[in-house]
Design a protein around this motif. Structure first.
Motif, PDB file in Angstrom:
ATOM      1  N   ASP A   1       0.825  -1.202   0.000  1.00  0.00           N
ATOM      2  CA  ASP A   1       0.000   0.000   0.000  1.00  0.00           C
ATOM      3  C   ASP A   1       0.864   1.259   0.000  1.00  0.00           C
ATOM      4  OD1 ASP A   1      -2.801   1.250   0.535  1.00  0.00           O
ATOM      5  OD2 ASP A   1      -1.500   2.143   2.068  1.00  0.00           O
ATOM      6  N   ASN A   2       0.556   2.208  -0.874  1.00  0.00           N
ATOM      7  CA  ASN A   2       1.376   3.414  -1.010  1.00  0.00           C
ATOM      8  C   ASN A   2       1.405   4.259   0.253  1.00  0.00           C
ATOM      9  OD1 ASN A   2       1.972   2.696  -3.609  1.00  0.00           O
ATOM     10  ND2 ASN A   2       0.648   4.198  -4.585  1.00  0.00           N
ATOM     11  N   THR A   3       0.238   4.477   0.849  1.00  0.00           N
ATOM     12  CA  THR A   3       0.174   5.309   2.054  1.00  0.00           C
ATOM     13  C   THR A   3       0.916   4.656   3.201  1.00  0.00           C
ATOM     14  OG1 THR A   3      -1.954   6.230   1.367  1.00  0.00           O
ATOM     15  CG2 THR A   3      -1.374   6.438   3.691  1.00  0.00           C
TER      16      THR A   3
ATOM     17  N   TYR B   1       8.517  -3.557  -7.823  1.00  0.00           N
ATOM     18  CA  TYR B   1       8.062  -2.366  -8.536  1.00  0.00           C
ATOM     19  C   TYR B   1       6.605  -2.543  -8.962  1.00  0.00           C
ATOM     20  CZ  TYR B   1       8.090   1.733 -11.524  1.00  0.00           C
ATOM     21  OH  TYR B   1       7.810   2.946 -12.084  1.00  0.00           O
ATOM     22  N   LYS B   2       5.765  -1.600  -8.557  1.00  0.00           N
ATOM     23  CA  LYS B   2       4.320  -1.639  -8.784  1.00  0.00           C
ATOM     24  C   LYS B   2       3.704  -2.959  -8.331  1.00  0.00           C
ATOM     25  CE  LYS B   2       3.728   2.003 -12.177  1.00  0.00           C
ATOM     26  NZ  LYS B   2       3.140   2.412 -13.483  1.00  0.00           N
TER      27      LYS B   2
ATOM     28  N   ARG C   1      10.635   4.018  -5.421  1.00  0.00           N
ATOM     29  CA  ARG C   1       9.321   4.205  -4.812  1.00  0.00           C
ATOM     30  C   ARG C   1       9.390   5.421  -3.890  1.00  0.00           C
ATOM     31  NH1 ARG C   1       5.430  -0.257  -1.707  1.00  0.00           N
ATOM     32  NH2 ARG C   1       3.497   0.883  -2.137  1.00  0.00           N
TER      33      ARG C   1
ATOM     34  N   ASN D   1       7.691  11.132  -5.422  1.00  0.00           N
ATOM     35  CA  ASN D   1       6.870  12.346  -5.381  1.00  0.00           C
ATOM     36  C   ASN D   1       6.381  12.656  -3.964  1.00  0.00           C
ATOM     37  OD1 ASN D   1       5.195  10.191  -5.067  1.00  0.00           O
ATOM     38  ND2 ASN D   1       3.669  10.839  -6.576  1.00  0.00           N
TER      39      ASN D   1
ATOM     40  N   HIS E   1       5.317  10.681  -1.855  1.00  0.00           N
ATOM     41  CA  HIS E   1       4.264   9.742  -1.466  1.00  0.00           C
ATOM     42  C   HIS E   1       4.863   8.346  -1.604  1.00  0.00           C
ATOM     43  CE1 HIS E   1       1.256  12.867  -1.272  1.00  0.00           C
ATOM     44  NE2 HIS E   1       1.621  13.300  -2.477  1.00  0.00           N
TER      45      HIS E   1
ATOM     46  N   ASP F   1       4.298   6.389  -4.095  1.00  0.00           N
ATOM     47  CA  ASP F   1       4.082   5.992  -5.479  1.00  0.00           C
ATOM     48  C   ASP F   1       5.371   5.447  -6.104  1.00  0.00           C
ATOM     49  OD1 ASP F   1       1.476   6.895  -5.277  1.00  0.00           O
ATOM     50  OD2 ASP F   1       1.980   8.899  -6.026  1.00  0.00           O
ATOM     51  N   PHE F   2       5.183   4.612  -7.122  1.00  0.00           N
ATOM     52  CA  PHE F   2       6.299   4.092  -7.908  1.00  0.00           C
ATOM     53  C   PHE F   2       6.566   5.005  -9.099  1.00  0.00           C
ATOM     54  CE2 PHE F   2       4.384   0.384  -5.892  1.00  0.00           C
ATOM     55  CZ  PHE F   2       5.484  -0.289  -5.391  1.00  0.00           C
ATOM     56  N   GLY F   3       7.820   5.025  -9.535  1.00  0.00           N
ATOM     57  CA  GLY F   3       8.138   5.810 -10.713  1.00  0.00           C
ATOM     58  C   GLY F   3       9.510   5.498 -11.271  1.00  0.00           C
TER      59      GLY F   3
END
Length: 327
Positions: A167-169, A182-183, A268, A271, A273, A275-277
């Motif tokens: 979970d991202n949060t 990743y993701k 990860r 940004n 948060h 999030d993955f990128g």
């Protein structure tokens, strides 16, 4: 009279023996009337190393109600190996009429394959194995020997599991160790090619994320590598995989002459948060050196058509790759 009395006594004793025998037969009959439940459980499909056991594998059923206890339990992570035992002990709810029974099946745990990593064909690579059974290429560069692939263990050196957080949060708010794919991919090729991402709490954990004989490099050890390769302004190109199999475009500065074979494994938390990128566009490698405040030092490089890499300081909860260096 004496003979009649004696015969009577013998008769009574005989009747007692018969009665006792019949009683025992009844008890034996009662015991033998308990049945064995029928357990249905087929050998599970092969899994990739690093996959936690779930109800997909531990899915035995019985023809009567009861409770299953599995060994290893749900959540366990097995090493690479063929025909490993999975056992269940079944306790029926109706203990008066059914026996406790056990059943064992076999499972194969395989090493994943990579998606065509392009190592330097002109160099000689070694190999090493982590605590999960993953095998990696290694390369000696100057006075140091490095992993030539990204770490993908899900265990510490002592066998304790590293928590997976999807979970991202939850990832963003972590103050404890964690890893992720990743993701949150389950694709074995992707995991084996790019490795896994870890926060710095996992890097700094005293249980040691690095295999025996290896360690997560300090910022100074990264500097030793980049200095040997000519400094950060040119070292990145000498460390990057060549071609466009994994990087997005041809980079004339990417020669991989060191054999390090850096891949754009993404991050990860880019940004602020969870999030993955940047898969295919960039990467960060953790060091074991704390930075300023709630940060730690890392080595970063991106897909720009240059030869740069640079040391920076990143938040501890960010998800970066790990390359270990030999002790």
């Amino acid at each position: 009279m004496k003979r009649s009395a004696k015969n009577l006594i013998i008769l009574l004793i005989g009747l007692a023996v018969v009665s006792l025998a019949n009683s025992c037969k009844k008890d034996d009959s009662s015991s033998s009337s308990k049945k064995d439940p029928v357990i249905t459980w087929a050998n599970p499909a092969d899994i990739i190393v690093g996959t936690s056991l779930t109800a997909t594998q531990l899915n035995a059923t019985a023809d009567v109600p009861g409770t299953f206890v599995y060994t290893p339990a749900i959540g366990a992570v097995l090493n690479v190996g063929q025909n490993q035992d999975l056992k269940t002990d079944f306790t029926p709810a109706d203990a008066a009429n059914y026996n406790i029974v056990s059943k064992t099946v076999k499972i194969n745990v395989t090493a994943p394959t990579n998606s065509g990593i392009i190592f330097n064909p002109n160099l000689t690579y070694g190999s090493m194995t982590d605590q999960d059974g993953n095998v990696y290429k290694t390369i000696t560069i100057g006075t140091q020997t490095w992993m030539a692939e990204n770490l993908r263990t899900v265990k510490y050196r002592n066998g304790d599991p590293i928590p997976e957080v999807t979970d991202n949060t939850a990832w963003f708010n972590l103050l404890t160790d964690a890893y992720c794919n990743y993701k949150n991919t389950a694709n074995s090729d992707t995991i084996n090619t790019y490795g896994r991402l870890y926060n710095w709490y996992a890097v700094s954990d005293s249980r040691n994320i690095a295999p025996i004989g290896w360690h997560v490099p300090t910022d100074a050890e990264w500097a030793t590598l980049t200095t040997y390769l000519g400094g950060e302004s040119v070292a990145g190109g000498k460390m990057k995989e060549t071609g466009i199999t994994h990087w997005p475009w041809v980079n004339p500065y990417a020669t991989n002459e060191s054999g390090f074979t850096a891949l754009p494994s993404g991050v990860r938390g880019y940004n602020l948060h969870g999030d993955f990128g940047f898969l295919g566009l960039g990467l960060g490698y953790w060091s074991s050196t704390p930075g300023y405040g709630s940060s730690a030092m890392d080595l970063y490089m991106d897909a720009a058509a240059n030869s740069n890499c640079y040391s920076s300081s990143r938040s501890l909860w960010m998800g970066f790759s790990i390359r270990c260096v030999k002790d």
